[in-house]
Design a protein around this motif. Structure first.
Motif, PDB file in Angstrom:
ATOM      1  N   ASP A  39       0.825  -1.204   0.000  1.00  0.00           N
ATOM      2  CA  ASP A  39       0.000   0.000   0.000  1.00  0.00           C
ATOM      3  C   ASP A  39       0.867   1.266   0.000  1.00  0.00           C
ATOM      4  O   ASP A  39       0.397   2.340   0.323  1.00  0.00           O
ATOM      5  CB  ASP A  39      -0.952   0.007   1.199  1.00  0.00           C
ATOM      6  N   GLY A  40       2.125   1.126  -0.377  1.00  0.00           N
ATOM      7  CA  GLY A  40       3.006   2.284  -0.460  1.00  0.00           C
ATOM      8  C   GLY A  40       4.245   1.957  -1.255  1.00  0.00           C
ATOM      9  O   GLY A  40       4.620   0.795  -1.404  1.00  0.00           O
ATOM     10  N   SER A  41       4.887   3.001  -1.762  1.00  0.00           N
ATOM     11  CA  SER A  41       6.119   2.782  -2.517  1.00  0.00           C
ATOM     12  C   SER A  41       7.305   2.798  -1.564  1.00  0.00           C
ATOM     13  O   SER A  41       7.228   3.319  -0.457  1.00  0.00           O
ATOM     14  CB  SER A  41       6.278   3.860  -3.583  1.00  0.00           C
ATOM     15  N   GLY A  42       8.394   2.218  -1.972  1.00  0.00           N
ATOM     16  CA  GLY A  42       9.596   2.189  -1.144  1.00  0.00           C
ATOM     17  C   GLY A  42       9.330   1.569   0.210  1.00  0.00           C
ATOM     18  O   GLY A  42       8.647   0.565   0.341  1.00  0.00           O
ATOM     19  N   GLN A  43       9.852   2.188   1.242  1.00  0.00           N
ATOM     20  CA  GLN A  43       9.664   1.706   2.608  1.00  0.00           C
ATOM     21  C   GLN A  43       8.484   2.393   3.298  1.00  0.00           C
ATOM     22  O   GLN A  43       8.297   2.252   4.491  1.00  0.00           O
ATOM     23  CB  GLN A  43      10.947   1.914   3.410  1.00  0.00           C
ATOM     24  N   GLN A  44       7.673   3.143   2.557  1.00  0.00           N
ATOM     25  CA  GLN A  44       6.582   3.915   3.121  1.00  0.00           C
ATOM     26  C   GLN A  44       5.275   3.126   3.213  1.00  0.00           C
ATOM     27  O   GLN A  44       4.212   3.713   3.256  1.00  0.00           O
ATOM     28  CB  GLN A  44       6.345   5.165   2.274  1.00  0.00           C
ATOM     29  N   HIS A  47       1.458  -2.264   4.815  1.00  0.00           N
ATOM     30  CA  HIS A  47       1.095  -3.662   4.556  1.00  0.00           C
ATOM     31  C   HIS A  47       1.865  -4.185   3.353  1.00  0.00           C
ATOM     32  O   HIS A  47       1.985  -3.494   2.357  1.00  0.00           O
ATOM     33  CB  HIS A  47      -0.403  -3.789   4.276  1.00  0.00           C
ATOM     34  N   VAL A  48       2.346  -5.410   3.457  1.00  0.00           N
ATOM     35  CA  VAL A  48       3.024  -6.070   2.346  1.00  0.00           C
ATOM     36  C   VAL A  48       2.499  -7.497   2.259  1.00  0.00           C
ATOM     37  O   VAL A  48       2.450  -8.200   3.269  1.00  0.00           O
ATOM     38  CB  VAL A  48       4.558  -6.121   2.540  1.00  0.00           C
ATOM     39  N   TYR A  49       2.099  -7.907   1.064  1.00  0.00           N
ATOM     40  CA  TYR A  49       1.767  -9.307   0.826  1.00  0.00           C
ATOM     41  C   TYR A  49       2.813  -9.835  -0.145  1.00  0.00           C
ATOM     42  O   TYR A  49       2.993  -9.281  -1.239  1.00  0.00           O
ATOM     43  CB  TYR A  49       0.366  -9.460   0.227  1.00  0.00           C
ATOM     44  N   SER A  50       3.513 -10.891   0.204  1.00  0.00           N
ATOM     45  CA  SER A  50       4.498 -11.525  -0.676  1.00  0.00           C
ATOM     46  C   SER A  50       3.873 -12.762  -1.313  1.00  0.00           C
ATOM     47  O   SER A  50       3.332 -13.617  -0.611  1.00  0.00           O
ATOM     48  CB  SER A  50       5.740 -11.939   0.114  1.00  0.00           C
ATOM     49  N   PHE A  51       3.963 -12.841  -2.615  1.00  0.00           N
ATOM     50  CA  PHE A  51       3.392 -13.969  -3.342  1.00  0.00           C
ATOM     51  C   PHE A  51       4.146 -15.257  -3.028  1.00  0.00           C
ATOM     52  O   PHE A  51       5.375 -15.252  -2.928  1.00  0.00           O
ATOM     53  CB  PHE A  51       3.448 -13.717  -4.852  1.00  0.00           C
ATOM     54  N   PRO A  52       3.428 -16.366  -2.924  1.00  0.00           N
ATOM     55  CA  PRO A  52       4.086 -17.661  -2.723  1.00  0.00           C
ATOM     56  C   PRO A  52       4.731 -18.122  -4.016  1.00  0.00           C
ATOM     57  O   PRO A  52       4.552 -17.501  -5.073  1.00  0.00           O
ATOM     58  CB  PRO A  52       2.924 -18.581  -2.333  1.00  0.00           C
ATOM     59  N   GLU A  53       5.421 -19.229  -3.948  1.00  0.00           N
ATOM     60  CA  GLU A  53       6.059 -19.786  -5.135  1.00  0.00           C
ATOM     61  C   GLU A  53       4.997 -20.165  -6.156  1.00  0.00           C
ATOM     62  O   GLU A  53       3.953 -20.730  -5.816  1.00  0.00           O
ATOM     63  CB  GLU A  53       6.857 -21.034  -4.749  1.00  0.00           C
ATOM     64  N   LYS A  91      -9.208   1.677   1.585  1.00  0.00           N
ATOM     65  CA  LYS A  91     -10.408   2.292   2.148  1.00  0.00           C
ATOM     66  C   LYS A  91     -11.056   3.358   1.269  1.00  0.00           C
ATOM     67  O   LYS A  91     -12.264   3.520   1.284  1.00  0.00           O
ATOM     68  CB  LYS A  91     -10.073   2.897   3.507  1.00  0.00           C
ATOM     69  N   ASP A  92     -10.255   4.110   0.539  1.00  0.00           N
ATOM     70  CA  ASP A  92     -10.817   5.170  -0.307  1.00  0.00           C
ATOM     71  C   ASP A  92      -9.850   5.465  -1.448  1.00  0.00           C
ATOM     72  O   ASP A  92      -8.802   4.841  -1.556  1.00  0.00           O
ATOM     73  CB  ASP A  92     -11.119   6.432   0.512  1.00  0.00           C
ATOM     74  N   GLU A  93     -10.207   6.435  -2.284  1.00  0.00           N
ATOM     75  CA  GLU A  93      -9.409   6.722  -3.473  1.00  0.00           C
ATOM     76  C   GLU A  93      -8.036   7.305  -3.176  1.00  0.00           C
ATOM     77  O   GLU A  93      -7.230   7.466  -4.079  1.00  0.00           O
ATOM     78  CB  GLU A  93     -10.187   7.626  -4.420  1.00  0.00           C
ATOM     79  N   SER A  94      -7.741   7.606  -1.917  1.00  0.00           N
ATOM     80  CA  SER A  94      -6.401   8.090  -1.589  1.00  0.00           C
ATOM     81  C   SER A  94      -5.410   6.933  -1.448  1.00  0.00           C
ATOM     82  O   SER A  94      -4.199   7.147  -1.421  1.00  0.00           O
ATOM     83  CB  SER A  94      -6.422   8.899  -0.287  1.00  0.00           C
ATOM     84  N   HIS A  95      -5.900   5.689  -1.386  1.00  0.00           N
ATOM     85  CA  HIS A  95      -5.041   4.521  -1.227  1.00  0.00           C
ATOM     86  C   HIS A  95      -4.665   3.941  -2.590  1.00  0.00           C
ATOM     87  O   HIS A  95      -5.509   3.805  -3.470  1.00  0.00           O
ATOM     88  CB  HIS A  95      -5.727   3.459  -0.369  1.00  0.00           C
ATOM     89  N   VAL A  96      -3.399   3.587  -2.715  1.00  0.00           N
ATOM     90  CA  VAL A  96      -2.860   3.069  -3.974  1.00  0.00           C
ATOM     91  C   VAL A  96      -2.271   1.682  -3.739  1.00  0.00           C
ATOM     92  O   VAL A  96      -1.582   1.460  -2.749  1.00  0.00           O
ATOM     93  CB  VAL A  96      -1.768   4.015  -4.531  1.00  0.00           C
ATOM     94  N   ALA A  97      -2.561   0.767  -4.656  1.00  0.00           N
ATOM     95  CA  ALA A  97      -1.962  -0.566  -4.627  1.00  0.00           C
ATOM     96  C   ALA A  97      -0.721  -0.548  -5.518  1.00  0.00           C
ATOM     97  O   ALA A  97      -0.759  -0.030  -6.634  1.00  0.00           O
ATOM     98  CB  ALA A  97      -2.954  -1.605  -5.139  1.00  0.00           C
ATOM     99  N   TYR A  98       0.372  -1.102  -4.992  1.00  0.00           N
ATOM    100  CA  TYR A  98       1.632  -1.195  -5.724  1.00  0.00           C
ATOM    101  C   TYR A  98       1.991  -2.658  -5.898  1.00  0.00           C
ATOM    102  O   TYR A  98       2.063  -3.400  -4.917  1.00  0.00           O
ATOM    103  CB  TYR A  98       2.771  -0.521  -4.945  1.00  0.00           C
ATOM    104  N   LEU A  99       2.224  -3.079  -7.125  1.00  0.00           N
ATOM    105  CA  LEU A  99       2.742  -4.404  -7.418  1.00  0.00           C
ATOM    106  C   LEU A  99       4.215  -4.205  -7.735  1.00  0.00           C
ATOM    107  O   LEU A  99       4.562  -3.409  -8.616  1.00  0.00           O
ATOM    108  CB  LEU A  99       2.022  -5.032  -8.609  1.00  0.00           C
ATOM    109  N   ARG A 100       5.089  -4.915  -6.999  1.00  0.00           N
ATOM    110  CA  ARG A 100       6.516  -4.657  -7.189  1.00  0.00           C
ATOM    111  C   ARG A 100       7.343  -5.932  -7.045  1.00  0.00           C
ATOM    112  O   ARG A 100       6.902  -6.919  -6.466  1.00  0.00           O
ATOM    113  CB  ARG A 100       6.993  -3.601  -6.216  1.00  0.00           C
TER     114      ARG A 100
END
Length: 122
Positions: A39-44, A47-53, A91-100
């Motif tokens: 839910d943020g870029s870099g270290q900001q 929440h982080v979800y790491s994909f399984p193998e 929660k609202d349009e201020s939140h951004v999803a990042y795939l990295r």
């Protein structure tokens, strides 16, 4: 790579049905092992979800639910994944999803509440 976020789906105040849809619109399978949805870029991020193998085949979708559940592959090859969070993230349009990538390189982003970007609507 062929992967992109096609939707950030908000559903009320529960994390159970809230999810992010990630599609492989390329013609080849793409490995997803270790990719991160944050839910943020870099270290900001909070929440982080790491994909399984595994990998996402051509035309397949990964549904990453914020709530708890049992991750599985559907009969059509799509992935149903669960982050195990207690509260919603998008929660609202201020939140951004990042795939990295695990090294922090951004693959794609999408703001919550935006219309889906995939031609068939998911």
């Amino acid at each position: 790579m062929g992967l992109h976020i096609c939707a950030v789906v908000q559903r009320g105040s529960s994390s159970l049905s809230e999810h992010v849809e990630i599609v492989n619109d390329g013609s080849d399978p793409v490995p997803v092992t270790g990719l991160e949805l944050t839910d943020g870029s870099g270290q900001q991020h909070k929440h982080v979800y790491s994909f399984p193998e595994g990998e996402l085949g051509a035309g397949e979708t990964a549904y990453v639910y914020s709530g708890k559940g049992t991750s599985q592959r559907t009969h059509t090859g799509d992935l149903m994944l669960y982050a195990g969070l207690q509260a919603p993230v998008w929660k609202d349009e201020s939140h951004v999803a990042y795939l990295r990538h695990p090294d922090g390189r951004i693959i794609d982003t999408m703001r919550a509440g935006r219309p889906p970007r995939h031609p068939d609507g998911h």
